[in-house]
Design a protein around this motif. Structure first.
Motif, short mmCIF file in Angstrom:
data_model
loop_
_atom_site.label_atom_id
_atom_site.label_comp_id
_atom_site.label_asym_id
_atom_site.label_seq_id
_atom_site.Cartn_x
_atom_site.Cartn_y
_atom_site.Cartn_z
N LEU A 50 -11.74 12.54 33.02
CA LEU A 50 -12.71 13.03 32.04
C LEU A 50 -13.53 14.18 32.60
CD1 LEU A 50 -13.90 9.58 30.61
CD2 LEU A 50 -12.44 11.27 29.44
N ALA A 53 -11.38 17.22 32.78
CA ALA A 53 -11.15 17.77 31.44
C ALA A 53 -12.40 18.45 30.89
CB ALA A 53 -10.69 16.66 30.49
N GLY A 54 -13.50 18.39 31.62
CA GLY A 54 -14.72 19.07 31.19
C GLY A 54 -15.52 18.32 30.14
N LYS A 55 -15.33 17.02 30.03
CA LYS A 55 -16.10 16.23 29.05
C LYS A 55 -17.55 16.19 29.52
CE LYS A 55 -12.34 15.01 26.82
NZ LYS A 55 -12.04 15.41 25.49
N PRO A 56 -18.46 16.79 28.75
CA PRO A 56 -19.83 16.97 29.23
C PRO A 56 -20.56 15.66 29.53
CG PRO A 56 -19.67 17.53 26.91
CD PRO A 56 -18.27 17.32 27.40
N ASN A 57 -20.35 14.63 28.74
CA ASN A 57 -21.06 13.37 28.96
C ASN A 57 -20.54 12.66 30.21
OD1 ASN A 57 -22.57 13.68 26.49
ND2 ASN A 57 -20.64 13.27 25.47
N HIS A 122 -15.78 10.17 26.11
CA HIS A 122 -14.57 10.86 25.65
C HIS A 122 -14.87 12.03 24.70
CE1 HIS A 122 -12.82 7.15 27.21
NE2 HIS A 122 -11.75 7.89 27.42
N SER A 123 -16.11 12.17 24.32
CA SER A 123 -16.49 13.22 23.37
C SER A 123 -16.42 14.61 24.01
CB SER A 123 -17.90 12.97 22.85
OG SER A 123 -18.30 14.01 22.00
N ASP A 124 -16.03 15.59 23.20
CA ASP A 124 -16.01 16.97 23.67
C ASP A 124 -17.37 17.65 23.53
OD1 ASP A 124 -13.31 17.09 24.47
OD2 ASP A 124 -12.68 17.36 22.38
N THR A 125 -18.28 16.99 22.84
CA THR A 125 -19.62 17.56 22.64
C THR A 125 -20.65 16.70 23.35
OG1 THR A 125 -19.92 16.33 20.57
CG2 THR A 125 -19.00 18.56 20.40
N SER A 127 -23.69 14.41 24.12
CA SER A 127 -24.37 13.33 23.43
C SER A 127 -25.62 12.97 24.21
CB SER A 127 -23.45 12.10 23.35
OG SER A 127 -24.18 10.99 22.88
#
Length: 149
Positions: A50, A53-57, A122-125, A127
């Motif tokens: 994750l 993959a650059g997932k910010p959270n 797993h969010s791309d934005t 949170s």
């Protein structure tokens, strides 16, 4: 002309000090790796993937988790005192207990607050709930570190 001489045991003491630094660094690295994998195992999703993959959270939670683990490891080493072998053993034991307490505490706090960290990871934005989990890691890392102290 002034002559400067080193203490008789200077080189032996210097070598022992360097050896102790290397051994504590190895113990610290191993504890940090164990801490990372403990966070990874208790958090939904593979953190390494994750984060890659650059997932910010996932990045926020992982960074906070590593910082909190560093608090625990540093205080475990700081309080270990005594002879080198006893210090390394105490650091390892306190570090492992501290890591377990940290990971369990964060997971309990997530449930108590009602955060679905798996969805956020797993969010791309971004949170905001990831900041709450990061703050929990940070705060509980301090609490556990000072409990070790």
């Amino acid at each position: 002309m002034t002559a400067y001489a080193l203490e008789q045991d200077y080189w032996r003491l210097l070598g022992e000090g360097v050896g102790a630094i290397i051994l504590y660094a190895i113990v610290g690295l191993v504890l940090m790796l164990i801490g990372f994998y403990a966070i990874d195992l208790t958090t939904p999703g593979r953190l390494r993937g994750l984060v890659a993959a650059g997932k910010p959270n996932a990045i926020v939670v992982t960074a906070a988790g590593l910082i909190s683990m560093a608090f625990i490891v540093v205080i475990a080493i700081f309080t270990s005192g005594g002879a080198l072998l006893e210090g390394l053993l105490a650091s390892t034991v306190f570090g492992l207990v501290g890591i377990a307490a940290q990971v369990i505490s964060v997971r309990v706090l997530e449930r108590a607050i009602g955060i679905d960290i798996g969805k956020a990871m797993h969010s791309d934005t971004f949170s905001p709930s990831s900041l709450v989990v990061a703050a929990a890691h940070f705060a509980l890392g301090l609490v556990v570190a000072f409990a070790v102290f």
